[in-house]
Design an enzyme around this catalytic site. Structure first.
Site, mmCIF file in Angstrom:
data_model
loop_
_atom_site.group_PDB
_atom_site.id
_atom_site.type_symbol
_atom_site.label_atom_id
_atom_site.label_comp_id
_atom_site.label_asym_id
_atom_site.label_seq_id
_atom_site.Cartn_x
_atom_site.Cartn_y
_atom_site.Cartn_z
ATOM 1 N N ARG A 108 0.930 -1.473 0.042
ATOM 2 C CA ARG A 108 -0.114 0.013 0.013
ATOM 3 C C ARG A 108 0.960 1.227 0.158
ATOM 4 N NH1 ARG A 108 -5.400 1.068 3.385
ATOM 5 N NH2 ARG A 108 -6.050 -0.258 2.006
ATOM 6 N N HIS A 135 -7.601 0.519 -6.435
ATOM 7 C CA HIS A 135 -7.570 -0.284 -5.474
ATOM 8 C C HIS A 135 -8.176 -1.584 -5.830
ATOM 9 C CE1 HIS A 135 -7.728 -1.782 -1.420
ATOM 10 N NE2 HIS A 135 -8.589 -0.923 -0.855
ATOM 11 N N GLN A 138 -9.771 -4.294 -3.404
ATOM 12 C CA GLN A 138 -11.106 -3.632 -3.091
ATOM 13 C C GLN A 138 -12.180 -4.066 -4.310
ATOM 14 O OE1 GLN A 138 -11.909 -2.178 -0.151
ATOM 15 N NE2 GLN A 138 -14.138 -2.702 -0.858
ATOM 16 N N ASP A 230 -17.652 6.360 -0.993
ATOM 17 C CA ASP A 230 -16.118 6.284 -0.214
ATOM 18 C C ASP A 230 -16.159 7.568 0.549
ATOM 19 O OD1 ASP A 230 -13.433 5.487 0.199
ATOM 20 O OD2 ASP A 230 -12.975 5.962 -1.609
ATOM 21 N N CYS A 270 -16.610 0.974 0.782
ATOM 22 C CA CYS A 270 -15.345 0.260 1.012
ATOM 23 C C CYS A 270 -14.936 0.296 2.411
ATOM 24 C CB CYS A 270 -14.154 0.649 0.073
ATOM 25 S SG CYS A 270 -13.924 2.454 0.354
ATOM 26 N N ARG A 298 -13.467 -9.246 1.555
ATOM 27 C CA ARG A 298 -12.025 -8.994 1.179
ATOM 28 C C ARG A 298 -11.198 -10.084 1.353
ATOM 29 N NH1 ARG A 298 -9.982 -3.696 1.333
ATOM 30 N NH2 ARG A 298 -8.266 -4.861 0.421
#
Ligand code: CP
Ligand code: NVA
Length: 311
Positions: A108, A135, A138, A230, A270, A298
């Site tokens: 990340r 992402h 995700q 988000d 998310c 996830r």
């Protein structure tokens, strides 16, 4: 399995290289592993995967750590403060050295270019655990959750509302490749990157889906099957963005927004959520919310992904 041959030993930096059919196979594998479990399936036996996080994380870090363990491997989680990276060692030198000890890296970071430089310098598979631009892990869990709730992708109408950055970009890629009708509505100046919009319009043309990008939240949410939002201020964005959050007010996912959507609309986020900003607490915890299944998925989507990369 063709998908296995394609992903084995490879980096996973964006969704761009996967076809819609390949993504569907991956998602079906994730659904299967979720229901059957991973007993006796140990593609990571004897392997150690490094999790390098230059930004905070709850879901991604912990779900990857657990996924690696479930598949028989060991995970080593490192923040930039644990590494010389935090004292100026380059990302390339870090990747080159860590690849000598580790069998894979889950990363990340900030710029997508930073992730790509690390992947270039590293001889082991690198997986994108979020950049400023994308992402993809995700989006795999998001699509898996839509599959579970709605049964199919083609013709499904999805509205993404809010800030058009990393999560929106990966959702656009996944949705358009899978033949969905995707609408993205953001305040002016906060839209998705034009390069990614035009890339995704190409996917929509090929899949029979569609993509509309605009600034009208009411129009975007009208009659849709899925509403997604988000946070309005992402990790790494300047604090001053908080001063301009008034522009985002009409993009809040609330009961009024749900009234415009289809009767069985599913609400996605998310996480982490800021109740009272991009989504109300009532909607996040309400009967249309799929966010907790989405968060659980996830883990399952990443179990499937790791199995294909390391299998
Ligand atoms: N959705 C997501 O990536 O959450 P974390 O930041 O907690 O990993
Ligand atoms: N857009 C958010 C996503 C968090 C998972 C961020 O980058 O902070």
């Amino acid at each position: 399995m063709v998908l296995k041959n394609k992903l084995r030993g490879e980096d996973f930096l964006t969704l761009a290289p996967l076809t819609g059919e390949e993504m569907e196979s991956l998602l079906e594998e994730a659904v299967r592993l979720k229901s059957e479990g991973t007993k006796g399936y140990k593609p990571l036996a004897g392997k150690v995967v490094g999790l390098i996080f230059e930004k905070p994380s709850t879901r991604t870090r912990v779900s990857f750590e657990v996924a690696v363990h479930r598949l028989g491997g060991s995970a080593l989680a490192l923040t930039d403060r644990d590494l010389q990276l935090g004292r100026g060692e380059t990302i390339e030198d870090t990747g080159r050295v860590l690849a000598m000890y580790l069998d894979g890296l889950v990363v990340r970071t900030f710029g997508q270019d930073r992730l790509e430089s690390l992947a270039q310098a590293s001889s082991v598979p690198v997986i994108n655990a979020l950049t400023d631009e994308s992402h993809p892990c995700q989006a795999l869990a998001d699509m898996m959750t839509m599959l579970e709730y709605k049964g199919a992708f083609r013709g499904l109408r999805l509205a993404y509302l809010g800030d058009g950055n990393n999560v929106a970009h990966s959702l656009m890629r996944a949705g358009t490749k899978l033949g969905m009708d995707v609408v993205v509505a953001t305040p002016e100046g906060h839209g998705p990157l034009e390069t990614i919009t035009s890339e995704c319009k190409g996917y929509a043309d090929a899949s029979g889906g569609s993509l509309l990008v605009g600034n009208d939240p009411a129009q975007a949410s009208s009659g849709v099957d899925v509403i997604y939002t988000d946070v309005w201020v992402s990790m790494g964005q300047p604090d001053e963005k908080r001063d301009a959050l008034g522009h985002f007010a009409s993009f809040q996912v609330n009961e009024e927004m749900l009234d415009r959507a289809s009767d069985d609309v599913m609400v996605m986020h998310c996480l982490p959520a800021h109740r009272g900003e991009e989504i109300t607490g009532d909607v996040l915890d309400g009967s249309h919310s799929a966010v907790w299944d989405q968060a659980e998925n996830r883990l399952h989507a990443q179990v499937a992904l790791l199995g294909l990369i390391f299998g």
